[in-house]
Design a protein around this motif. Structure first.
Motif, PDB file in Angstrom:
ATOM      1  N   PHE A 168      45.443 -34.218  71.766  1.00  0.00           N
ATOM      2  CA  PHE A 168      44.756 -34.069  73.043  1.00  0.00           C
ATOM      3  C   PHE A 168      43.299 -34.525  72.952  1.00  0.00           C
ATOM      4  CE2 PHE A 168      42.185 -31.554  76.038  1.00  0.00           C
ATOM      5  CZ  PHE A 168      42.756 -31.953  77.232  1.00  0.00           C
ATOM      6  N   LEU A 169      42.598 -34.140  71.892  1.00  0.00           N
ATOM      7  CA  LEU A 169      41.191 -34.503  71.761  1.00  0.00           C
ATOM      8  C   LEU A 169      41.016 -36.010  71.640  1.00  0.00           C
ATOM      9  CD1 LEU A 169      39.920 -31.649  69.395  1.00  0.00           C
ATOM     10  CD2 LEU A 169      39.476 -31.916  71.843  1.00  0.00           C
ATOM     11  N   GLY A 170      41.930 -36.666  70.927  1.00  0.00           N
ATOM     12  CA  GLY A 170      41.858 -38.120  70.836  1.00  0.00           C
ATOM     13  C   GLY A 170      42.063 -38.782  72.178  1.00  0.00           C
ATOM     14  N   SER A 171      42.970 -38.230  72.976  1.00  0.00           N
ATOM     15  CA  SER A 171      43.273 -38.819  74.276  1.00  0.00           C
ATOM     16  C   SER A 171      42.124 -38.665  75.267  1.00  0.00           C
ATOM     17  CB  SER A 171      44.539 -38.180  74.852  1.00  0.00           C
ATOM     18  OG  SER A 171      45.618 -38.365  73.972  1.00  0.00           O
ATOM     19  N   VAL A 172      41.336 -37.605  75.130  1.00  0.00           N
ATOM     20  CA  VAL A 172      40.183 -37.421  76.021  1.00  0.00           C
ATOM     21  C   VAL A 172      39.201 -38.579  75.867  1.00  0.00           C
ATOM     22  CG1 VAL A 172      38.146 -35.970  76.440  1.00  0.00           C
ATOM     23  CG2 VAL A 172      40.394 -34.913  76.165  1.00  0.00           C
ATOM     24  N   MET A 173      39.028 -39.052  74.641  1.00  0.00           N
ATOM     25  CA  MET A 173      38.143 -40.217  74.415  1.00  0.00           C
ATOM     26  C   MET A 173      38.670 -41.440  75.144  1.00  0.00           C
ATOM     27  SD  MET A 173      35.880 -38.788  72.614  1.00  0.00           S
ATOM     28  CE  MET A 173      34.909 -40.221  72.157  1.00  0.00           C
ATOM     29  N   MET A 174      39.993 -41.613  75.147  1.00  0.00           N
ATOM     30  CA  MET A 174      40.589 -42.731  75.861  1.00  0.00           C
ATOM     31  C   MET A 174      40.325 -42.623  77.356  1.00  0.00           C
ATOM     32  SD  MET A 174      44.566 -44.008  75.968  1.00  0.00           S
ATOM     33  CE  MET A 174      45.201 -42.459  76.615  1.00  0.00           C
ATOM     34  N   LEU A 175      40.428 -41.433  77.906  1.00  0.00           N
ATOM     35  CA  LEU A 175      40.176 -41.248  79.338  1.00  0.00           C
ATOM     36  C   LEU A 175      38.747 -41.630  79.695  1.00  0.00           C
ATOM     37  CD1 LEU A 175      41.091 -40.263  82.126  1.00  0.00           C
ATOM     38  CD2 LEU A 175      40.399 -37.949  81.432  1.00  0.00           C
ATOM     39  N   ILE A 176      37.800 -41.256  78.859  1.00  0.00           N
ATOM     40  CA  ILE A 176      36.398 -41.630  79.105  1.00  0.00           C
ATOM     41  C   ILE A 176      36.246 -43.146  79.130  1.00  0.00           C
ATOM     42  CG2 ILE A 176      34.056 -41.539  78.143  1.00  0.00           C
ATOM     43  CD1 ILE A 176      34.811 -38.761  77.000  1.00  0.00           C
ATOM     44  N   ALA A 177      36.916 -43.821  78.189  1.00  0.00           N
ATOM     45  CA  ALA A 177      36.853 -45.287  78.145  1.00  0.00           C
ATOM     46  C   ALA A 177      37.475 -45.906  79.393  1.00  0.00           C
ATOM     47  CB  ALA A 177      37.565 -45.805  76.895  1.00  0.00           C
ATOM     48  N   LEU A 178      38.576 -45.360  79.877  1.00  0.00           N
ATOM     49  CA  LEU A 178      39.229 -45.892  81.079  1.00  0.00           C
ATOM     50  C   LEU A 178      38.331 -45.728  82.304  1.00  0.00           C
ATOM     51  CD1 LEU A 178      42.876 -44.555  80.537  1.00  0.00           C
ATOM     52  CD2 LEU A 178      42.004 -46.866  80.098  1.00  0.00           C
ATOM     53  N   ILE A 179      37.688 -44.577  82.417  1.00  0.00           N
ATOM     54  CA  ILE A 179      36.788 -44.351  83.562  1.00  0.00           C
ATOM     55  C   ILE A 179      35.590 -45.307  83.483  1.00  0.00           C
ATOM     56  CG2 ILE A 179      35.210 -42.677  84.622  1.00  0.00           C
ATOM     57  CD1 ILE A 179      37.209 -40.492  83.714  1.00  0.00           C
ATOM     58  N   TYR A 180      35.069 -45.512  82.277  1.00  0.00           N
ATOM     59  CA  TYR A 180      33.939 -46.442  82.110  1.00  0.00           C
ATOM     60  C   TYR A 180      34.341 -47.863  82.539  1.00  0.00           C
ATOM     61  CZ  TYR A 180      30.359 -49.317  79.910  1.00  0.00           C
ATOM     62  OH  TYR A 180      29.374 -50.244  79.694  1.00  0.00           O
ATOM     63  N   MET A 181      35.532 -48.289  82.128  1.00  0.00           N
ATOM     64  CA  MET A 181      35.978 -49.641  82.493  1.00  0.00           C
ATOM     65  C   MET A 181      36.217 -49.758  83.991  1.00  0.00           C
ATOM     66  SD  MET A 181      38.390 -50.960  79.353  1.00  0.00           S
ATOM     67  CE  MET A 181      39.475 -49.547  79.329  1.00  0.00           C
ATOM     68  N   TYR A 182      36.651 -48.679  84.614  1.00  0.00           N
ATOM     69  CA  TYR A 182      36.812 -48.691  86.080  1.00  0.00           C
ATOM     70  C   TYR A 182      35.457 -48.890  86.756  1.00  0.00           C
ATOM     71  CZ  TYR A 182      37.499 -46.933  90.816  1.00  0.00           C
ATOM     72  OH  TYR A 182      37.506 -46.804  92.186  1.00  0.00           O
ATOM     73  N   ARG A 183      34.424 -48.249  86.238  1.00  0.00           N
ATOM     74  CA  ARG A 183      33.087 -48.418  86.803  1.00  0.00           C
ATOM     75  C   ARG A 183      32.590 -49.844  86.621  1.00  0.00           C
ATOM     76  NH1 ARG A 183      28.850 -44.075  84.953  1.00  0.00           N
ATOM     77  NH2 ARG A 183      27.661 -45.352  86.441  1.00  0.00           N
TER      78      ARG A 183
END
Length: 498
Positions: A168-183
């Protein structure tokens, strides 16, 4: 709009899983078998109707989900993801067969959880929207959490919490990266992210975020420690699905996200990734040699074999630098075939341990000996799967490893030499286990009282043996569908700056 076959393949097992749980224990087994076979049949048109001549996404679906954030229910498959979906549906059928007589405590919830997890894993491999991918990716944790936590061994709570926190903790980092790329790009569409223009610093941090999610899932050294604990405590079918499918979500993530989204960072980190892949291949192989618990030995074996997947993926950049594009494709295709092959072999190995555990209730190698004398048919299956695990030519275990070693040889002799050590180590720890468990005189009274496999167990192991042999003698049944997609990926990442 064409027939939504991917949606059917995803939601059929999910809905069936809910129905199985609601229907109760008496009807659960027949419902689960019917649902698993139907899901497999529904997935077959993905293979037989697949156009291998194009790298374009096929069987696509796209419906607005959260339009204000440009999040869509977007699905599609290519030659990289489609074989993994078919593998998932096959393993689901075998899981139901394996649990038919074994699970006495709340079988409806057990089988329902596996059915739901099957649909979620198919969703991971077919999602073409990054947030949809993340939702499926995270949702798979829930049924596996329950399966290990409820039906696991004595230390199941510890293993379950460790499994959940790591992944789960590893996946949270991925979510942050996805949101950044969306921006940055204004889209969550996976193919749009592939074409997003990012500078080297942006790519570096995004690559690290994806690495946190996918390295834990595979798992790569040194974030691998959750896997042996999870395998040892999980019920047999849980171990089979964890090794056969869930680990492949990490390798798939590298191919779908890390390489095409951050090719420059992937190229810059290739040496690091190759080194930790070789550590997994060699060091973890030695760790497997020291194990006395059969499940733990096979768990470490899985980590070692999955090291070939990341090695095949990241050796690509060494070969791009040399201009050897054929070698690049060879390594990546070898990694994909290794994922499929390992799915069948690892599931078979864990199920073999489960067959013996159901009779003697021990996984300790020292508690066996001479099983071939009382269970000759089972012994034949286990020896066959052990040979496949060691990479015997003619089995699927040889194909992917040989392709990755050959690609590594094109890049660097010493990388290939270290990678090839796994063939020796794999044979050593696998044959060490077989010698002490299967061969020799009968070890004790419990082994003397064993009965050979029944019809259910024969079909379970026979189906796996069929696919291990089929891929071993005809690897092009997978190879031909992935060529165009891999070549397209190679063309994309070869634009990386060195």
């Amino acid at each position: 709009m064409s027939f939504p076959i991917l949606s059917l393949t995803i939601w059929l097992p999910i809905i069936a899983g809910i129905v199985i749980i609601v229907a109760g224990n008496e009807k659960s087994r027949k419902l689960a078998m019917g649902a698993s076979v139907l899901t497999f049949l529904v997935s077959l048109p993905l293979y037989f109707g697949f156009d291998a001549s194009t790298a374009a996404m096929q069987f696509t679906e796209n419906v607005a989900w959260l339009p204000s954030f440009d999040i869509n229910y977007a699905l599609g498959v290519d030659g990289i993801s489609m074989p993994l979906i078919v593998l998932t549906t096959i393993i689901n059928v075998i899981v139901v067969i394996s649990a038919w007589e074994v699970i006495k405590d709340r079988p409806a919830v057990y089988l329902g959880a596996f059915s739901i997890m099957t649909g979620l894993m198919i969703g991971v491999f077919s999602a073409m929207d990054a947030i949809l991918f993340y939702v499926f990716f995270e949702a798979t944790l829930i049924p596996m959490f329950l399966i290990i936590g409820i039906w696991g061994g004595p230390k199941r709570v510890y293993a379950t919490v460790k499994f959940f926190l790591y992944t789960f903790l590893g996946s949270v980092m991925m979510l942050i990266a996805l949101i950044y790329m969306y921006r940055e790009g204004g889209s969550f569409a996976v193919l749009d992210l592939h074409n997003l223009i990012l500078n080297e610093q942006q790519q570096f941090w995004i690559f690290l975020a994806f690495l946190a999610a996918f390295a834990v899932k595979i798992p790569m050294w040194p974030v691998h420690t959750w896997l042996p604990d999870a395998h040892v405590e999980a019920p047999t079918a849980g171990s089979a699905v964890l090794a056969a499918i869930m680990l492949k979500m990490g390798g798939y993530g590298f191919l779908r996200f890390s390489l095409p989204v951050a090719p420059d960072a992937s190229a810059g980190m290739d040496t690091f990734m190759i080194v930790i892949s070789l550590v997994a291949v060699v060091y973890i192989g030695f760790v497997a040699l020291a194990q006395r618990d059969m499940k733990k030995l096979i768990a470490y074996s899985s980590i070692s074999h999955m090291g070939f997947v990341t090695l095949g993926i990241f050796i690509a950049f060494q070969l791009i630098a040399k201009g050897d594009m054929a070698g690049v494709a060879l390594g990546i295709e070898g990694a994909i075939i290794q994922m499929i092959s390992h799915g069948f072999i690892s599931a078979a190995m864990f199920l073999c341990v489960g067959v013996m555990y159901d009779r003697i209730h021990s996984r300790e190698i020292a508690d066996y000996g001479g099983v071939i004398n009382t269970m000759p048919i089972f012994a034949a299956f286990m020896v066959f799967f052990a040979m496949a695990n060691a990479g015997l030519p003619g089995t699927s275990g040889f194909v992917g490893e040989f392709m990755v070693i050959l690609a590594s040889f094109k890049a660097n002799f010493w990388i290939a030499f270290l990678a090839a050590l796994t063939l020796i180590l794999g044979a050593a720890y696998t044959l060490w286990m077989v010698k002490r468990v299967i061969m020799g005189p009968i070890g004790n009274d419990k082994v003397a009282a064993l009965t050979d496999i029944n019809r259910r167990e024969f079909w379970m192991l026979g189906l796996l043996a069929f696919f291990v042999l089929l891929i071993g003698v005809y690897p092009n049944m997978i190879g031909h569908v992935m060529h165009a997609s891999v070549e397209n990926l190679v063309q994309h990442i070869s634009t990386a700056k060195y």
